[in-house]
Write a protein that holds these residues in place. Structure first.
Motif, PDB file in Angstrom:
ATOM      1  N   TYR A 170       0.819  -1.204   0.000  1.00 20.50           N
ATOM      2  CA  TYR A 170       0.000   0.000   0.000  1.00 20.50           C
ATOM      3  C   TYR A 170       0.858   1.262   0.000  1.00 20.50           C
ATOM      4  O   TYR A 170       1.870   1.349   0.693  1.00 20.50           O
ATOM      5  CB  TYR A 170      -0.948   0.002   1.205  1.00 20.50           C
ATOM      6  N   GLN A 171       0.398   2.242  -0.768  1.00 19.73           N
ATOM      7  CA  GLN A 171       1.055   3.536  -0.927  1.00 19.73           C
ATOM      8  C   GLN A 171       0.044   4.629  -0.593  1.00 19.73           C
ATOM      9  O   GLN A 171      -1.164   4.372  -0.593  1.00 19.73           O
ATOM     10  CB  GLN A 171       1.500   3.724  -2.386  1.00 19.73           C
ATOM     11  N   SER A 172       0.517   5.842  -0.399  1.00 16.98           N
ATOM     12  CA  SER A 172      -0.422   6.934  -0.136  1.00 16.98           C
ATOM     13  C   SER A 172      -1.281   7.231  -1.360  1.00 16.98           C
ATOM     14  O   SER A 172      -2.374   7.776  -1.229  1.00 16.98           O
ATOM     15  CB  SER A 172       0.337   8.193   0.288  1.00 16.98           C
ATOM     16  N   ASN A 173      -0.809   6.854  -2.547  1.00 15.70           N
ATOM     17  CA  ASN A 173      -1.555   7.129  -3.776  1.00 15.70           C
ATOM     18  C   ASN A 173      -1.898   5.851  -4.560  1.00 15.70           C
ATOM     19  O   ASN A 173      -2.038   5.887  -5.773  1.00 15.70           O
ATOM     20  CB  ASN A 173      -0.812   8.121  -4.660  1.00 15.70           C
ATOM     21  N   GLY A 174      -2.014   4.734  -3.849  1.00 18.56           N
ATOM     22  CA  GLY A 174      -2.422   3.511  -4.527  1.00 18.56           C
ATOM     23  C   GLY A 174      -1.839   2.268  -3.900  1.00 18.56           C
ATOM     24  O   GLY A 174      -1.612   2.209  -2.690  1.00 18.56           O
ATOM     25  N   VAL A 175      -1.597   1.283  -4.744  1.00 22.30           N
ATOM     26  CA  VAL A 175      -1.071  -0.002  -4.284  1.00 22.30           C
ATOM     27  C   VAL A 175      -0.146  -0.577  -5.361  1.00 22.30           C
ATOM     28  O   VAL A 175      -0.383  -0.396  -6.552  1.00 22.30           O
ATOM     29  CB  VAL A 175      -2.223  -0.979  -3.944  1.00 22.30           C
ATOM     30  N   ILE A 176       0.903  -1.234  -4.900  1.00 26.44           N
ATOM     31  CA  ILE A 176       1.833  -1.915  -5.802  1.00 26.44           C
ATOM     32  C   ILE A 176       1.704  -3.413  -5.573  1.00 26.44           C
ATOM     33  O   ILE A 176       1.568  -3.879  -4.445  1.00 26.44           O
ATOM     34  CB  ILE A 176       3.299  -1.485  -5.533  1.00 26.44           C
ATOM     35  N   HIS A 177       1.762  -4.161  -6.682  1.00 22.22           N
ATOM     36  CA  HIS A 177       1.869  -5.613  -6.644  1.00 22.22           C
ATOM     37  C   HIS A 177       3.167  -5.939  -7.388  1.00 22.22           C
ATOM     38  O   HIS A 177       3.316  -5.580  -8.555  1.00 22.22           O
ATOM     39  CB  HIS A 177       0.684  -6.288  -7.348  1.00 22.22           C
TER      40      HIS A 177
END
Length: 186
Positions: A170-177
């Motif tokens: 999780y990121q402040s501006n979305g999500v990384i996989h």
């Protein structure tokens, strides 16, 4: 935009997946030996991952840093250095040349989806789509997501596949996989 088929699977399975994802979200995720902080944006986290130096260099060369620092939200399927290294010899060096910026940008934005889709959301889309979900990327292409056991597998428009190796960063501006292969548009 993500398109899926009419829901047909039991909501209890979706509830279990959502609960598991919520629990996982509470734990701090390490990627490339660095903690990924939900308070930082995609770029600020990615630059700390020793497994994503090639991706970061490519994002800089394509001029996408400011975009991926913006509020988004974005879902990024982030290939590792090993994924880039698996491309044919010289591919990365060629893509990083200024004259190939448009092609590099297309490839990178093929790994980005507008919106925040964590593992629970993607799993639900796969269940709702009777085992398959079609995902529209920022580049305008499509990815197909399927479950293979407990792993999500993405198929690109050329038939190449990548597995999600680390989900829900999780990121402040979305999500990384994190994924193990570079996905390629038509």
């Amino acid at each position: 935009m993500i398109s899926i088929k009419t829901p047909k699977f039991a909501s209890i399975t979706a509830a279990i997946v959502l609960a598991a994802a919520s629990t996982a979200a509470m734990a701090q995720v390490m990627v490339g030996g660095a903690p990924m902080l939900a308070s930082k944006d995609i770029i600020d986290n990615a630059v700390n991952s020793k497994d994503h130096t090639t991706l970061v260099a490519a994002v800089k060369a394509a001029g996408l840093v400011e975009t991926l620092k913006s509020p988004g939200p974005f879902t990024v399927f982030a290939p590792t250095n090993a994924a880039f290294a698996a491309l044919p010899a010289g591919t990365v060096d060629t893509l990083l040349k200024p004259e190939n910026k448009k092609m590099l940008t297309t490839i990178l934005t093929y790994h980005v989806v507008a919106g925040k889709f964590d593992a629970a959301a993607i799993s639900k889309m796969i269940m709702d789509g009777k085992g398959m979900a079609t995902i529209k990327t920022v580049s305008g292409g499509t990815l197909t997501a399927k479950a293979s056991g407990s792993t999500v597998m993405l198929t690109d428009e050329k038939g190449g596949t990548a597995n999600v190796t680390i989900a829900d960063v999780y990121q402040s501006n979305g999500v990384i996989h994190v994924i193990d292969k570079v996905l390629l548009p038509k």
